[in-house]
Design an enzyme around this catalytic site. Structure first.
Site, PDB file in Angstrom:
ATOM      1  N   ASP A  26       1.779   8.726   8.387  1.00  0.00           N
ATOM      2  CA  ASP A  26       0.785   7.736   8.806  1.00  0.00           C
ATOM      3  C   ASP A  26       0.256   6.993   7.580  1.00  0.00           C
ATOM      4  O   ASP A  26       0.211   5.768   7.551  1.00  0.00           O
ATOM      5  CB  ASP A  26      -0.374   8.434   9.540  1.00  0.00           C
ATOM      6  CG  ASP A  26       0.140   9.381  10.608  1.00  0.00           C
ATOM      7  OD1 ASP A  26       0.659   8.893  11.609  1.00  0.00           O
ATOM      8  OD2 ASP A  26       0.061  10.616  10.396  1.00  0.00           O
ATOM      9  N   PRO A 261       5.295   9.970  -6.769  1.00  0.00           N
ATOM     10  CA  PRO A 261       4.560   8.825  -6.211  1.00  0.00           C
ATOM     11  C   PRO A 261       5.497   7.995  -5.326  1.00  0.00           C
ATOM     12  O   PRO A 261       6.705   7.938  -5.585  1.00  0.00           O
ATOM     13  CB  PRO A 261       4.130   8.028  -7.441  1.00  0.00           C
ATOM     14  CG  PRO A 261       4.256   8.959  -8.589  1.00  0.00           C
ATOM     15  CD  PRO A 261       5.286   9.974  -8.240  1.00  0.00           C
ATOM     16  N   GLU A 280       9.175   8.954   9.581  1.00  0.00           N
ATOM     17  CA  GLU A 280       9.397   7.530   9.783  1.00  0.00           C
ATOM     18  C   GLU A 280       9.712   6.806   8.477  1.00  0.00           C
ATOM     19  O   GLU A 280      10.743   6.154   8.352  1.00  0.00           O
ATOM     20  CB  GLU A 280       8.130   6.937  10.415  1.00  0.00           C
ATOM     21  CG  GLU A 280       8.262   5.496  10.719  1.00  0.00           C
ATOM     22  CD  GLU A 280       7.360   5.029  11.839  1.00  0.00           C
ATOM     23  OE1 GLU A 280       6.805   3.963  11.695  1.00  0.00           O
ATOM     24  OE2 GLU A 280       7.201   5.729  12.858  1.00  0.00           O
TER      25      GLU A 280
END
Ligand code: TRH
Length: 390
Positions: A26, A261, A280
């Protein structure tokens, strides 16, 4: 086919709201979207987070909020309840809630009074319903239309998040330093990334690779796969606890990766020979890498994810040839619990893919080229917004 995208006269102000359900998807998608809108479209992007700690590993070093971080304004909120800093923030032209999060009343009022364009940025799916719903309005109780944005893999949906500088993001210019960052020895083996969820399938797949008998290095960046292997007794409880740890199992070398990162993640994918990704965002980046990959899909209730999995591969397998299609589909279903292959079937399918690895690589590249021939999600969004706000 690429179409030029429209630039507004003045920088638009975009408010973006993200609720973290779990893991990194998300926040990973919201952060990528915020970055591209700001860097490529020149929008002033304000991102409200309900769990800033989940952003910290993706975009270190994260300052205390509120703050401007890597060209995005970051604020705190609690879904459905309150959002901080509203009165100090320029009014929005566009409001995007990622994955149907519940906006506070004060934000709904601002959307109405400012006549802001309101979008619900939904989960990615190759299913027909997603294409049909894309860009459709849905009237809300505050009297405003909310539009669905459904990312996808064709010209007629919301597209995929892809940076204009994808090639430089993914280019490995200094291999020794990347391998040092990943705490990896010099490359002397085929390397596969295993970024998946907790599952009993991992023990079976390790057995498959052991039976196949060829040396491989398995790069594992997160706990769920390791937990599954510990629970199955494939690795001992104290193995691979720290980044850089290695565990040897027959001809397999298991290696625990540090978490990178997000702007370095594409280089990790570029370094590998094959990928197992999940959720995703890593799933999309694997496609952009043009590498052979499997998708460990996020499990949903009532096995709804099985249809989602099949809808994607049905589309992508158009770029594949037999016998790769059949072997790949069987292994993908096996990994995702749609079926359980016998040991013999699993090994046979893997050996088929190994024998046909050039065909598999060509197919992955062809799929990547097909995606790159289309406008990205944000290019499509810029045109949509220009049209709605004119
Ligand atoms: O972490 P995910 O499984 O996330 C999700 C969530 O579970 C979400 O609730 C669910 O709805 C969704 O999947 C489908 O997988 P994803 O989407 O691939 O996100 C991982 C992010 O982490 C992605 O942006 C890449 C990033 N990443 C790094 O930046 N560095 C790393 O070292 C690794 C391993 C990942």
């Amino acid at each position: 086919m690429h179409t030029p995208f429209l630039q507004p006269q003045h920088p638009l102000c975009c408010w973006l709201f993200c609720t973290v359900i779990d893991n990194y998807g998300d926040i990973g998608v919201s952060w990528r979207l915020a970055q591209i809108l700001s860097r490529e479209l020149g929008w002033h992007v304000h991102l409200w987070l309900d769990d800033e700690q989940s952003l910290a590993p993706l975009a270190p070093p994260l300052p205390a909020l509120p703050a401007i971080h890597q060209s995005v304004f970051l604020h705190r909120w609690r879904a459905g309840a309150e959002a901080e800093d509203l009165s100090d923030t320029p009014a929005p032209d566009v409001v995007i809630e990622t994955f149907a999060c519940d906006l506070p009343q004060a934000v709904l009022d601002i959307i109405r009074t400012q006549r802001a364009l309101w979008l619900n940025w939904e989960y990615l799916s190759a299913e027909d319903w997603a294409r049909a719903m894309h860009a459709k309005p849905s009237p809300q109780t505050n009297g405003v239309q909310k539009y669905f944005w459904l990312m996808g893999f064709s010209e007629t949906d919301g597209g995929l998040l892809r940076e204009k500088n994808f090639d430089s993001l993914s280019a490995i210019t200094d291999m020794p330093s990347l391998r040092r960052q990943l705490m990896l020895p010099p490359k002397n083996l085929p390397e596969w990334l295993l970024f998946g969820y907790q599952s009993t399938a991992w023990a079976r797949w390790l057995t498959m690779w052991l039976q196949h008998g060829e040396a491989m290095r398995l790069l594992i960046p997160a706990e769920p796969v390791l937990c599954s292997l510990r629970e199955a007794g494939i690795i001992p409880p104290n193995a691979l606890l720290q980044s850089g740890d290695t565990y040897i199992l027959g001809k397999l070398e298991l290696h625990r990766l540090p978490f990178l990162p997000q702007h370095d993640f594409d280089r990790l994918l570029a370094l590998c020979d094959g990928l197992i990704v999940r959720g995703e965002d890593s799933f999309v980046r694997a496609q952009f890498s043009g590498k052979p990959f499997f998708w460990h899909i996020y499990p949903q209730e009532e096995q709804a994810h099985h249809e989602k999995l099949h809808a994607f591969w049905l589309l992508s397998h158009r770029h594949f040839e037999e016998p790769v299609i059949t072997a790949h589909r069987q292994l993908s279903d096996d990994l995702n619990g749609v079926i359980e292959l016998s040991e013999h079937e699993r090994l046979f399918a893997w050996q088929t893919l190994c024998r046909q690895q050039q065909s598999w690589r060509n197919a992955a590249e062809s799929w990547r080229n097909y995606l790159f021939s289309q406008n990205s999600a944000t290019e499509r969004l810029a045109n949509f917004v220009a049209d709605k706000l004119k």
